[in-house]
Design a protein around this motif. Structure first.
Motif, mmCIF file in Angstrom:
data_model
loop_
_atom_site.group_PDB
_atom_site.id
_atom_site.type_symbol
_atom_site.label_atom_id
_atom_site.label_comp_id
_atom_site.label_asym_id
_atom_site.label_seq_id
_atom_site.Cartn_x
_atom_site.Cartn_y
_atom_site.Cartn_z
ATOM 1 N N LYS A 140 -7.821 0.070 -3.781
ATOM 2 C CA LYS A 140 -8.952 0.754 -3.152
ATOM 3 C C LYS A 140 -9.692 -0.252 -2.270
ATOM 4 O O LYS A 140 -10.070 -1.326 -2.725
ATOM 5 C CB LYS A 140 -9.917 1.292 -4.209
ATOM 6 N N TYR A 141 -9.860 0.107 -1.026
ATOM 7 C CA TYR A 141 -10.573 -0.749 -0.082
ATOM 8 C C TYR A 141 -11.917 -0.101 0.241
ATOM 9 O O TYR A 141 -11.981 1.084 0.520
ATOM 10 C CB TYR A 141 -9.776 -0.932 1.212
ATOM 11 N N ASP A 142 -12.970 -0.876 0.200
ATOM 12 C CA ASP A 142 -14.308 -0.391 0.565
ATOM 13 C C ASP A 142 -14.615 -0.857 1.978
ATOM 14 O O ASP A 142 -14.906 -2.029 2.204
ATOM 15 C CB ASP A 142 -15.371 -0.937 -0.408
ATOM 16 N N ASP A 200 0.826 -1.206 0.000
ATOM 17 C CA ASP A 200 0.000 0.000 0.000
ATOM 18 C C ASP A 200 0.864 1.262 0.000
ATOM 19 O O ASP A 200 0.474 2.288 -0.558
ATOM 20 C CB ASP A 200 -0.933 0.022 1.216
ATOM 21 N N GLU A 201 2.036 1.193 0.613
ATOM 22 C CA GLU A 201 2.935 2.350 0.660
ATOM 23 C C GLU A 201 3.828 2.433 -0.571
ATOM 24 O O GLU A 201 4.166 3.525 -1.022
ATOM 25 C CB GLU A 201 3.779 2.311 1.930
ATOM 26 N N PRO A 210 1.109 3.736 -3.649
ATOM 27 C CA PRO A 210 0.003 4.482 -3.027
ATOM 28 C C PRO A 210 -1.141 4.711 -4.015
ATOM 29 O O PRO A 210 -0.932 5.035 -5.172
ATOM 30 C CB PRO A 210 0.652 5.804 -2.607
ATOM 31 N N GLY A 211 -2.355 4.483 -3.520
ATOM 32 C CA GLY A 211 -3.544 4.744 -4.318
ATOM 33 C C GLY A 211 -3.924 3.655 -5.311
ATOM 34 O O GLY A 211 -4.964 3.752 -5.953
ATOM 35 N N VAL A 212 -3.109 2.627 -5.462
ATOM 36 C CA VAL A 212 -3.423 1.556 -6.420
ATOM 37 C C VAL A 212 -4.567 0.690 -5.914
ATOM 38 O O VAL A 212 -5.498 0.375 -6.650
ATOM 39 C CB VAL A 212 -2.174 0.682 -6.706
#
Length: 154
Positions: free
Chosen positions: A130-132, A122-123, A126-128
């Protein structure tokens, strides 16, 4: 193969260098392991130099893998009983700082089973992902494995 071990301290850089010199080997083999000491951010760096006469062999992949494994081992050891802030650990930070070079090794760890190491991805990217809402570590690992395989990282 006989080995001679030497431990050297460099107070100006606040590091301890460990050097193994293989004596009975057909090529010149030098292993260097450095742990940054005396700071808030200890980490491991590993490099290997192999040469045979004038020819030097590129060991970058071995260096990256070994550095990753060493930092992972110490991160796991230091955080195994922690319930929070595992990603604030200096060894975890060192893995993140390796960037995309660490991704194949992180993926191998994810394939072994759910791990908080997934948060390094995730770091690194970044932004790749997406968690709901709430996503378990297991679900995050599965999503990252699928995503990395789709882009050709196995």
């Amino acid at each position: 193969m006989s080995k001679k071990e030497m431990k050297q301290f460099d107070n100006s850089k606040n590091t301890a260098d460990f050097k193994l010199d293989s004596i009975e080997c057909s090529s010149n083999l030098m292993l260097h392991e450095r742990e940054l000491k005396g700071t808030n951010s200890p980490s491991f760096e590993f490099s290997l130099s192999i040469s045979n006469g004038n020819e030097k062999i590129d060991t970058t992949e071995i260096d990256v893998r070994t550095s990753f494994e060493q930092n992972l081992r110490y991160w796991n050891a230091q955080t195994q009983f922690c319930s929070t802030n595992n990603t604030d650990n200096s060894y975890f930070r060192s893995i993140v700082e390796m960037g995309s070079a660490a991704v194949p090794y992180i993926l191998n760890e994810l394939k072994k089973g759910p791990t908080l190491l997934v948060y390094a991805l995730d770091e690194i990217f970044p932004g790749v992902m997406k968690y709901d809402g709430y996503v378990s570590v297991k679900e995050a690992c599965e999503k990252w494995i699928s995503t990395l395989q789709k882009i050709g990282i196995n």
